[in-house]
Motif scaffolding. Structure first.
Motif, PDB file in Angstrom:
ATOM      1  N   GLU A   1      27.232  80.995  98.002  1.00 48.92           N
ATOM      2  CA  GLU A   1      27.830  82.146  97.512  1.00 48.92           C
ATOM      3  C   GLU A   1      27.383  82.527  96.017  1.00 48.92           C
ATOM      4  O   GLU A   1      27.374  81.449  95.116  1.00 48.92           O
ATOM      5  N   VAL A   2      27.012  83.586  95.852  1.00 45.20           N
ATOM      6  CA  VAL A   2      26.256  84.146  94.593  1.00 45.20           C
ATOM      7  C   VAL A   2      27.075  85.377  93.695  1.00 45.20           C
ATOM      8  O   VAL A   2      27.270  86.150  94.479  1.00 45.20           O
ATOM      9  N   ARG A   3      26.786  85.242  92.586  1.00 40.51           N
ATOM     10  CA  ARG A   3      27.478  86.356  91.565  1.00 40.51           C
ATOM     11  C   ARG A   3      26.287  86.586  90.763  1.00 40.51           C
ATOM     12  O   ARG A   3      25.664  85.532  90.053  1.00 40.51           O
ATOM     13  N   ALA A   4      25.662  87.987  90.601  1.00 43.34           N
ATOM     14  CA  ALA A   4      24.637  88.193  89.474  1.00 43.34           C
ATOM     15  C   ALA A   4      24.752  89.452  88.762  1.00 43.34           C
ATOM     16  O   ALA A   4      25.494  90.518  89.430  1.00 43.34           O
ATOM     17  N   LYS A   5      24.350  89.745  87.885  1.00 44.38           N
ATOM     18  CA  LYS A   5      24.237  91.111  87.052  1.00 44.38           C
ATOM     19  C   LYS A   5      22.797  91.455  87.281  1.00 44.38           C
ATOM     20  O   LYS A   5      21.777  91.000  86.905  1.00 44.38           O
ATOM     21  N   ALA A   6      22.817  92.825  87.738  1.00 40.03           N
ATOM     22  CA  ALA A   6      21.591  93.359  87.901  1.00 40.03           C
ATOM     23  C   ALA A   6      21.472  94.806  87.292  1.00 40.03           C
ATOM     24  O   ALA A   6      22.440  95.375  87.029  1.00 40.03           O
TER      25      ALA A   6
ATOM     26  N   SER B   1      16.148  94.038  87.069  1.00 40.48           N
ATOM     27  CA  SER B   1      16.275  92.829  86.595  1.00 40.48           C
ATOM     28  C   SER B   1      17.371  92.057  87.193  1.00 40.48           C
ATOM     29  O   SER B   1      18.423  92.861  87.753  1.00 40.48           O
ATOM     30  N   VAL B   2      17.486  90.800  87.648  1.00 45.04           N
ATOM     31  CA  VAL B   2      18.597  89.962  88.100  1.00 45.04           C
ATOM     32  C   VAL B   2      18.993  88.899  87.412  1.00 45.04           C
ATOM     33  O   VAL B   2      17.951  88.083  87.164  1.00 45.04           O
ATOM     34  N   LYS B   3      20.004  88.825  86.950  1.00 46.57           N
ATOM     35  CA  LYS B   3      20.627  87.538  86.153  1.00 46.57           C
ATOM     36  C   LYS B   3      21.584  86.802  86.871  1.00 46.57           C
ATOM     37  O   LYS B   3      22.882  87.484  87.011  1.00 46.57           O
ATOM     38  N   TYR B   4      21.529  85.754  87.206  1.00 43.99           N
ATOM     39  CA  TYR B   4      22.452  84.982  88.135  1.00 43.99           C
ATOM     40  C   TYR B   4      23.876  84.303  87.390  1.00 43.99           C
ATOM     41  O   TYR B   4      23.425  83.857  86.128  1.00 43.99           O
ATOM     42  N   VAL B   5      24.760  84.847  87.701  1.00 47.35           N
ATOM     43  CA  VAL B   5      26.233  84.558  86.777  1.00 47.35           C
ATOM     44  C   VAL B   5      26.761  83.164  87.494  1.00 47.35           C
ATOM     45  O   VAL B   5      27.070  82.265  86.697  1.00 47.35           O
TER      46      VAL B   5
ATOM     47  N   SER C   1      15.681  87.047  98.349  1.00 42.11           N
ATOM     48  CA  SER C   1      15.108  88.033  99.392  1.00 42.11           C
ATOM     49  C   SER C   1      16.292  88.976  99.632  1.00 42.11           C
ATOM     50  O   SER C   1      15.615  90.065 100.156  1.00 42.11           O
ATOM     51  N   THR C   2      17.433  88.885  99.527  1.00 46.88           N
ATOM     52  CA  THR C   2      18.583  89.718  99.883  1.00 46.88           C
ATOM     53  C   THR C   2      18.940  90.645  98.484  1.00 46.88           C
ATOM     54  O   THR C   2      19.751  91.588  98.710  1.00 46.88           O
ATOM     55  N   ILE C   3      18.455  90.173  97.581  1.00 47.07           N
ATOM     56  CA  ILE C   3      18.719  90.953  96.034  1.00 47.07           C
ATOM     57  C   ILE C   3      17.362  91.563  95.550  1.00 47.07           C
ATOM     58  O   ILE C   3      16.712  90.947  94.770  1.00 47.07           O
ATOM     59  N   ASN C   4      17.161  92.699  96.292  1.00 45.11           N
ATOM     60  CA  ASN C   4      15.832  93.424  95.606  1.00 45.11           C
ATOM     61  C   ASN C   4      16.106  94.718  95.259  1.00 45.11           C
ATOM     62  O   ASN C   4      17.335  95.416  95.563  1.00 45.11           O
ATOM     63  N   GLY C   5      15.181  95.460  94.852  1.00 48.10           N
ATOM     64  CA  GLY C   5      15.540  96.990  94.363  1.00 48.10           C
ATOM     65  C   GLY C   5      15.930  97.043  93.155  1.00 48.10           C
ATOM     66  O   GLY C   5      16.175  98.146  92.453  1.00 48.10           O
TER      67      GLY C   5
END
Length: 342
Positions: free
Chosen positions: A150-155, A259-263, A252-256
């Motif tokens: 389970e992942v939450r991120a700001k992109a 920037s991506v920062k994991y919360v 690999s499921t968070i692309n496009g």
């Protein structure tokens, strides 16, 4: 309890043959299927407890082992023996992956591997200093695992565009969430405290499609160890082993995005099933430059791992050639764009 496999024809000892996959007698050439071999020709000697000394049925000599050995050979007559009390009860393997490569094939494969070492000393590449090569069944646990990530991120997504005389930058912000189920089957972890974990990991992959239900006959003629760590002991290590694959899959499921920062990131991995198995390894001991170097070979694929000695002269020459090629390349590029070729 010691087990000898006796030839029904001539009474000599039989051993597992990696080429035919059968029990084979070196004296008369008889081959028998392990599945069909009669118990009438298995000779047992019992011991009251897990002693370090057993008696060879062939010659009566003492077979001395340490507490972890489950298959060995008599140092006096050479008979291959299995210490059955160390492969029974809670110590009985679920499965075994039989050797697919004979000792002769292993020797040839190792010599070929040595000759491919471009940065090793010339004397090492001749592969003529093999001190010993030993076939060993190493205890492993194979894990079936289930992981939930389970992942939450700001992109962000950033784009620039021109309108009139101005250049604009637009930034959009996104909340990204992922919940991913992953399953892993037969992830191997070695269970022997004697074996180098890094070396054993590098021997992968194994062909687990060739796993067999365990029978002591597969051990005849080889060394074998019993496990020092059970599946619960090694669960943290197998979780750590699969964590990098999980992280890569999540990424690999968070692309496009720009920037991506994991919360927040929570990975829960559980054991579904663990199998105690014996996997085949050829251990090669090579004597070079007054030092013994140890290498391991996958007993199914022939893959060799280990750290060979390196030649300082060859490394210096290699770096020199790279520098020379780079220098020539820069001069050609300089000439192509209008410079001078000196």
């Amino acid at each position: 309890m010691i087990i000898h496999y006796k030839c029904p024809n001539c009474g000599d000892d039989m051993a597992f043959d990696s080429v035919s996959g059968n029990l084979s007698c070196a004296s008369c050439g008889r081959n028998d299927s392990i599945e069909e071999f009669s118990d009438d020709y298995i000779i047992n000697t019992f011991s009251e407890d897990e002693a370090k000394e057993y008696e060879c049925n062939n010659c009566g000599a003492a077979v001395i082992t340490d507490a972890d050995t489950s298959a060995t050979s008599c140092s006096f007559c050479g008979a291959g023996v299995v210490l059955a009390d160390r492969v029974s009860g809670s110590l009985a393997p679920d499965l075994v992956l039989p050797f697919q490569i004979s000792k002769e094939q292993a020797m040839d494969a190792f010599k070929k591997w040595c000759k491919n070492g471009r940065l090793t000393p010339d004397g090492f590449m001749t592969a003529d200093r093999i001190k010993n090569i030993t076939g060993m069944y190493v205890p492993f646990w194979l894990y079936d695992l289930h992981s939930v990530a389970e992942v939450r991120a700001k992109a962000t997504k950033v784009r620039s565009y021109t309108r009139g005389d101005y250049v604009y930058t637009e930034t959009k912000y996104y909340d990204v969430e992922r919940k991913i189920d992953l399953t892993f089957q037969k992830v191997p972890v070695d269970a022997s405290k004697k074996m180098n974990d890094e070396l054993m990991d590098k021997l992968e992959p194994y062909d687990f499609g060739k796993l067999k239900d365990f029978k002591t006959a597969y051990l005849a003629g080889y060394l074998a160890e019993k496990y020092n760590y059970d599946n619960k002991d090694l669960l943290p290590r197998v979780k750590s082993k699969v964590s990098s694959y999980i992280n890569k899959y999540v990424s690999s499921t968070i692309n496009g995005y720009s920037s991506v920062k994991y919360v927040d990131q929570n990975i829960n991995t559980r054991e579904r099933k663990a199998y105690y198995v014996l996997l085949p390894v050829w251990m090669v001991y090579y004597d070079f430059d007054k030092q013994e170097h140890t290498f391991a070979m996958n007993g199914v694929t022939g893959k060799v791992v280990g750290k060979p000695p390196l030649s300082k002269k060859k490394i210096a020459a290699w770096w020199g050639s790279i520098a020379a090629i780079s220098f020539i390349g820069m001069k050609i590029l300089s000439f192509a764009i209008g410079g001078e070729l000196l």
